[in-house]
Structures are given as C-alpha cells and as structure tokens.
Design a protein around this motif. Structure first.
Motif, mmCIF file in Angstrom:
data_model
loop_
_atom_site.group_PDB
_atom_site.id
_atom_site.type_symbol
_atom_site.label_atom_id
_atom_site.label_comp_id
_atom_site.label_asym_id
_atom_site.label_seq_id
_atom_site.Cartn_x
_atom_site.Cartn_y
_atom_site.Cartn_z
ATOM 1 N N GLY A 168 1.517 -5.103 -2.230
ATOM 2 C CA GLY A 168 0.311 -4.080 -2.275
ATOM 3 C C GLY A 168 0.852 -3.071 -3.413
ATOM 4 O O GLY A 168 -0.578 -3.053 -4.545
ATOM 5 N N ARG A 169 2.547 -3.662 -4.349
ATOM 6 C CA ARG A 169 2.582 -2.880 -5.907
ATOM 7 C C ARG A 169 1.410 -3.782 -6.589
ATOM 8 O O ARG A 169 0.854 -3.339 -7.400
ATOM 9 C CB ARG A 169 3.433 -2.989 -5.223
ATOM 10 C CG ARG A 169 4.366 -1.800 -4.799
ATOM 11 C CD ARG A 169 5.950 -2.329 -4.914
ATOM 12 N NE ARG A 169 7.044 -1.340 -4.622
ATOM 13 C CZ ARG A 169 7.726 -1.687 -3.624
ATOM 14 N NH1 ARG A 169 8.016 -2.954 -3.732
ATOM 15 N NH2 ARG A 169 8.321 -0.542 -2.594
ATOM 16 N N VAL A 221 -2.350 -2.556 -7.159
ATOM 17 C CA VAL A 221 -1.811 -1.072 -7.201
ATOM 18 C C VAL A 221 -1.854 -1.517 -9.342
ATOM 19 O O VAL A 221 -2.399 -0.636 -10.054
ATOM 20 C CB VAL A 221 -0.813 -0.321 -6.970
ATOM 21 C CG1 VAL A 221 -0.818 0.774 -7.531
ATOM 22 C CG2 VAL A 221 -1.229 -0.148 -5.536
ATOM 23 N N ASN A 222 -1.067 -2.086 -9.233
ATOM 24 C CA ASN A 222 -0.683 -2.118 -10.780
ATOM 25 C C ASN A 222 -1.794 -3.117 -11.209
ATOM 26 O O ASN A 222 -2.593 -3.139 -12.336
ATOM 27 C CB ASN A 222 0.632 -3.082 -10.813
ATOM 28 C CG ASN A 222 2.129 -2.660 -10.763
ATOM 29 O OD1 ASN A 222 1.834 -1.506 -10.396
ATOM 30 N ND2 ASN A 222 3.231 -3.539 -10.496
ATOM 31 N N SER A 266 -3.398 -5.071 0.427
ATOM 32 C CA SER A 266 -2.143 -5.808 0.076
ATOM 33 C C SER A 266 -2.687 -7.030 -0.614
ATOM 34 O O SER A 266 -2.405 -7.901 -0.870
ATOM 35 C CB SER A 266 -0.885 -5.657 0.424
ATOM 36 O OG SER A 266 -0.932 -5.918 2.160
ATOM 37 N N LEU A 324 4.869 -4.894 0.857
ATOM 38 C CA LEU A 324 4.770 -3.542 -0.222
ATOM 39 C C LEU A 324 4.768 -4.159 -1.345
ATOM 40 O O LEU A 324 4.222 -4.252 -2.180
ATOM 41 C CB LEU A 324 6.436 -2.614 -0.370
ATOM 42 C CG LEU A 324 6.242 -2.505 1.634
ATOM 43 C CD1 LEU A 324 7.132 -1.493 1.329
ATOM 44 C CD2 LEU A 324 5.395 -0.746 0.914
ATOM 45 N N ASP A 325 5.458 -5.928 -1.544
ATOM 46 C CA ASP A 325 5.388 -6.552 -2.974
ATOM 47 C C ASP A 325 3.584 -7.320 -3.065
ATOM 48 O O ASP A 325 3.369 -6.862 -4.899
ATOM 49 C CB ASP A 325 6.296 -7.443 -3.084
ATOM 50 C CG ASP A 325 7.853 -7.397 -3.564
ATOM 51 O OD1 ASP A 325 7.909 -5.655 -3.879
ATOM 52 O OD2 ASP A 325 8.883 -8.384 -2.594
ATOM 53 N N THR A 341 -3.335 4.045 -5.914
ATOM 54 C CA THR A 341 -1.578 4.693 -4.825
ATOM 55 C C THR A 341 -2.167 3.356 -3.886
ATOM 56 O O THR A 341 -2.231 3.583 -3.355
ATOM 57 C CB THR A 341 -1.408 5.931 -4.486
ATOM 58 O OG1 THR A 341 -2.286 7.026 -5.640
ATOM 59 C CG2 THR A 341 -0.216 6.769 -3.637
ATOM 60 N N LEU A 342 -0.015 3.406 -3.255
ATOM 61 C CA LEU A 342 0.430 2.554 -2.711
ATOM 62 C C LEU A 342 1.133 3.317 -1.746
ATOM 63 O O LEU A 342 1.289 4.265 -1.657
ATOM 64 C CB LEU A 342 1.328 1.676 -2.936
ATOM 65 C CG LEU A 342 1.460 0.325 -2.049
ATOM 66 C CD1 LEU A 342 0.867 -0.049 -1.439
ATOM 67 C CD2 LEU A 342 2.910 -0.838 -2.322
ATOM 68 N N HIS A 343 0.974 2.908 0.083
ATOM 69 C CA HIS A 343 1.193 4.018 0.940
ATOM 70 C C HIS A 343 1.559 2.334 2.119
ATOM 71 O O HIS A 343 0.939 2.051 2.728
ATOM 72 C CB HIS A 343 -0.040 4.767 1.563
ATOM 73 C CG HIS A 343 -0.624 5.650 0.754
ATOM 74 N ND1 HIS A 343 -0.333 6.892 0.715
ATOM 75 C CD2 HIS A 343 -1.604 5.652 0.184
ATOM 76 C CE1 HIS A 343 -0.853 7.552 -0.041
ATOM 77 N NE2 HIS A 343 -1.791 7.046 -0.546
ATOM 78 N N GLN A 344 2.741 2.383 2.667
ATOM 79 C CA GLN A 344 3.643 2.123 3.357
ATOM 80 C C GLN A 344 2.992 3.024 4.789
ATOM 81 O O GLN A 344 3.314 4.081 5.531
ATOM 82 C CB GLN A 344 4.589 1.320 3.053
ATOM 83 C CG GLN A 344 5.326 1.135 4.282
ATOM 84 C CD GLN A 344 6.749 0.668 4.137
ATOM 85 O OE1 GLN A 344 7.726 0.859 3.615
ATOM 86 N NE2 GLN A 344 7.233 -1.137 5.440
ATOM 87 N N GLU A 401 -4.444 -0.452 -11.368
ATOM 88 C CA GLU A 401 -3.965 0.003 -13.073
ATOM 89 C C GLU A 401 -4.016 0.102 -14.412
ATOM 90 O O GLU A 401 -4.571 -0.004 -15.505
ATOM 91 C CB GLU A 401 -2.927 0.749 -12.869
ATOM 92 C CG GLU A 401 -2.543 1.666 -11.485
ATOM 93 C CD GLU A 401 -1.157 2.712 -11.180
ATOM 94 O OE1 GLU A 401 -1.211 3.431 -10.702
ATOM 95 O OE2 GLU A 401 -0.238 1.540 -11.315
#
Length: 256
Positions: A46-47, A50-51, A17, A43-44, A61-64, A54
């Motif tokens: 990491g998103r 991913v964004n 991330s 997580l933020d 894909t994000l995984h926790q 994309e």
C-alpha cells in the motif's frame, strides 16, 4: 479576479494495495482525484502505491482497515472526511478467496468470505451514504467477478458473495438514484495480477482465443464510472473479460 480552482474530488479504494485495486487507485489519481488507499494487511504494498502516486504529482493517503469491521469502517470514513471535507467516490474492491468444495466448507470459512466480500461493501456503502447525500453527488463502484455466473469448483462462497454484491448494487441504485448517486458494478474475468501471474503463465489462453486481462483493463472502466459522464448509467453490472463468456457460449462449444 480569476475563479478559485475547484477542490479535487475524493475517492476511497478498498483493497487498493495490489492488483486491480492498485491500478484503480493509480488511475483515479491520474484523473485528478485525491485517493485514499485502503488495505487490511499489505501495508508495504500500500505504501508503494501511495509513493508511486505522489511521485507522479498525485495526492494519496494510506489507511489500514478491515472492511468487515463496522467500527473500523466508520473510523475510516471519519478520517477521510476530516482530512478532505468530502467523499465523492467509493470503490469496493477488497475481497478474499478461500476456495473449498461446499461439502467440506466450514461455517467459519464461509462466513469469513462473505464478511469481507459482501458485508464489507454493505458497511462501506452505508458509511459513505450520509456524506454523498449531503453533497447531492456520489459514485459507488462495486467489483464483482465472472464467478458469480460461471463459478469453478470450490467457489460456492466466493460466487455467492459476488452474486450478492451485484444484487446489492441494483438494490442500492434504486434507493439513491434520485439523490445524485450512481451505483454500478464491474465484473472482471481472468486478470493477471501478482497473485495470478504463475497460473496465467502455466495456463495461457483458455482455448477460446481470449487473453488474460490486465488490471488496467478494469481500472479504465472504473474511472469512467467515477466521472460526471457516467451520470446516465445506474444499477448496471459490466462484464470485462475479453469476450470469454461469449466465446464459451458460442455455437459448437461444449459446456464444461
């Protein structure tokens, strides 16, 4: 009829991330991999990775997951293979730093560092090996640190964990080298990331002419080790530090 395009290779990047891990995830996506970004709590961030992938036309894909948790690692690999039917590349980048002088380091702090930095890679390697062995092809890249060789004060746990991951790299390479799986290690020097930017600005160069590295200085080598072209490289640790260790050991340089 034209041949069907081969399915993209699949990569898992732990600690993906931020910093070096995020740069590795982006670079592998640019090279055509489907990338599974793994983070523990950010997580933020990491998103956002991913964004970004994309938005550039890549697949991510994000995984926790806590890489030090055996059940969480097994679940992670199950989800990746269920989604994509394969797992070709594992990058063990997740790590924690909790520097404390050895004389006052609690057992809990010591074990927390080793749980993430060394037991984590053991668990992830063990979990992906059945998939890679079935494929007859795989790449594992472990991220170490120059602290394994030149630790600073308070880095006993961190340095021990990184020395361990380099030994794990060599031992696993011996076990799976004849099975089409390559296991190598990258040991960065001082790298400017979100966490180290303030320190980098304050310290500048180290008086030896070397600059602070960028995450992209590491991601390019990891991307190469993930490819077919790296098939003749096995069980190695690559130092990527701008020559800092060489500069420090040169003639006339006093050791610290």
């Amino acid at each position: 009829m034209p041949e069907a395009a081969a399915a993209p290779r699949v990569a898992v990047v732990t600690g993906g991330s931020r910093g070096i891990g995020a740069a590795i995830a982006r670079r592998l996506a640019e090279d055509g991999f489907t990338v599974h970004v793994v983070c523990h709590s950010a997580l933020d961030a990491g998103r956002a990775v991913v964004n970004e992938i994309e938005a550039g036309g890549g697949r991510a894909t994000l995984h926790q997951a806590d890489v030090g948790d055996e059940a969480a690692v097994a679940d992670l690999v199950d989800k990746v293979t269920a989604q994509d039917g394969a797992l070709h590349v594992l990058v063990n980048n997740a790590a924690v730093i909790d520097d404390q002088l050895l004389a006052v380091t609690s057992t809990g702090r010591w074990e927390r560092v080793l749980r993430t930095n060394l037991t984590g890679p053991f668990l992830t390697c063990r979990a992906v090996l059945p998939v890679m062995l079935d494929q007859g092809w795989g790449r594992i890249v472990n991220i170490s640190s120059n602290s394994a060789r030149t630790p600073g004060p308070g880095q006993s746990a961190y340095a021990a964990s990184k020395g361990g991951i380099e030994s794990l790299t060599r031992a696993l390479a011996v076990e799976v080298g004849r099975k089409g799986i390559r296991v190598n290690c990258v040991a960065p020097g001082k790298v400017r990331t979100e966490m180290t930017a303030a320190v980098a600005d304050r310290l500048g160069s180290d008086g030896d002419g070397t600059r602070w590295g960028l995450p992209e200085d590491i991601s390019g080598l990891v991307a190469f080790l993930a490819r077919d072209e790296a098939d003749y490289i096995q069980g190695q640790t690559f130092t990527v530090d701008g020559g800092r260790m060489v500069m420090r050991s040169g003639p006339g340089r006093r050791s610290r």
